[in-house]
Design an enzyme around this catalytic site. Structure first.
Site, PDB file in Angstrom:
ATOM      1  N   CYS A  93       4.578  -3.578   8.950  1.00 58.86           N
ATOM      2  CA  CYS A  93       5.526  -2.544   9.480  1.00 58.86           C
ATOM      3  C   CYS A  93       5.706  -1.592   8.472  1.00 58.86           C
ATOM      4  O   CYS A  93       6.683  -1.998   7.551  1.00 58.86           O
ATOM      5  CB  CYS A  93       6.758  -3.296  10.175  1.00 58.86           C
ATOM      6  N   CYS A  96       9.897  -0.911   8.283  1.00 52.34           N
ATOM      7  CA  CYS A  96      10.305  -2.209   7.885  1.00 52.34           C
ATOM      8  C   CYS A  96      10.702  -2.106   6.116  1.00 52.34           C
ATOM      9  O   CYS A  96      11.388  -2.543   5.616  1.00 52.34           O
ATOM     10  CB  CYS A  96       9.570  -3.176   8.195  1.00 52.34           C
TER      11      CYS A  96
END
Length: 174
Positions: A93, A96
Site C-alpha cells: 500500500c 500506507c
C-alpha cells in the site's frame, strides 16, 4: 566518432565508436552484428539492483511504535491504560507508507498520552474482519479497550490533520 577498419582473411570489419559508448560492428560480405560495449557494466548494475538491501530510515518516534498481531492485540490495545492509535497497513500500500512517516513524526509529541500500534492487515485477517477495515490505510482510536465511536478514518493524512484528528478524539500532545 572514431572509425577503425581492419582486414582479416575472411572478411573486412568496420567498428564505429559513438559518443554514447555503443559499438556497432558491420561485417562486409557476411552477417552484421550489433553489440554494446557496456553490456558487462549493465549486467553488473542489474545484479546489484536485484541484490540490493533496502535501508529504511526512521523518524525519531519510530521506536515508540509497537507492531501488533492477532496474538498481542488484547495485551497491547484492549488492556492499555492509555488511548491507542491503531494504524492498519499493508506492505503493498503506497499511501500506507506515506502515513507511516506522518505517524512516526507525531509519536514524540504524544508520548505518554498515546500508545501507537501498527497492524499489518495481510497476516492478521481476524482483526481486519472484526474491525471492518475495508480500505487502507485505516486509523482507529481505542480508549478503555473499546474503539472510539467515529474514530475510524481511511486514507492518507498529513501531520496537521493527524494532530487535529487525535485532538478531536480527546488526545492532546504531551
Amino acid at each position: 566518432m572514431a572509425t577503425t577498419i581492419s582486414n582479416s582473411s575472411a572478411a573486412m570489419t568496420t567498428t564505429t565508436m559513438k559518443k554514447n559508448h555503443h559499438r556497432t560492428s558491420y561485417r562486409f560480405g557476411g552477417r552484421s552484428s550489433v553489440s554494446n560495449a557496456n553490456n558487462g557494466l549493465r549486467a553488473a548494475a542489474a545484479n546489484k539492483r536485484t541484490n540490493r538491501v533496502n535501508i529504511i530510515t526512521r523518524a525519531s518516534g519510530a521506536e515508540d511504535i509497537i507492531i501488533v498481531d492477532d496474538a498481542s492485540f488484547e495485551k497491547e490495545v484492549l488492556q492499555s491504560e492509555t488511548p491507542v492509535l491503531i494504524d492498519f497497513w499493508a506492505t503493498w500500500c503506497g499511501p500506507c507508507k506515506l502515513i507511516s512517516k506522518v505517524v512516526e513524526k507525531a509519536a514524540p509529541e504524544f508520548k505518554g498520552n498515546l500508545k501507537i500500534v501498527k497492524i499489518e492487515t495481510d497476516p492478521n485477517p481476524i482483526l481486519v474482519e472484526k474491525y471492518e477495515v475495508y480500505g487502507l490505510p485505516t486509523l482507529m482510536v481505542f480508549k478503555d479497550g473499546q474503539p472510539v465511536k467515529g474514530s475510524k478514518r481511511e486514507g492518507a493524512i498529513n501531520l496537521a490533520k493527524l494532530k487535529d484528528y487525535l485532538q478531536s478524539h480527546g488526545i492532546s500532545p504531551a
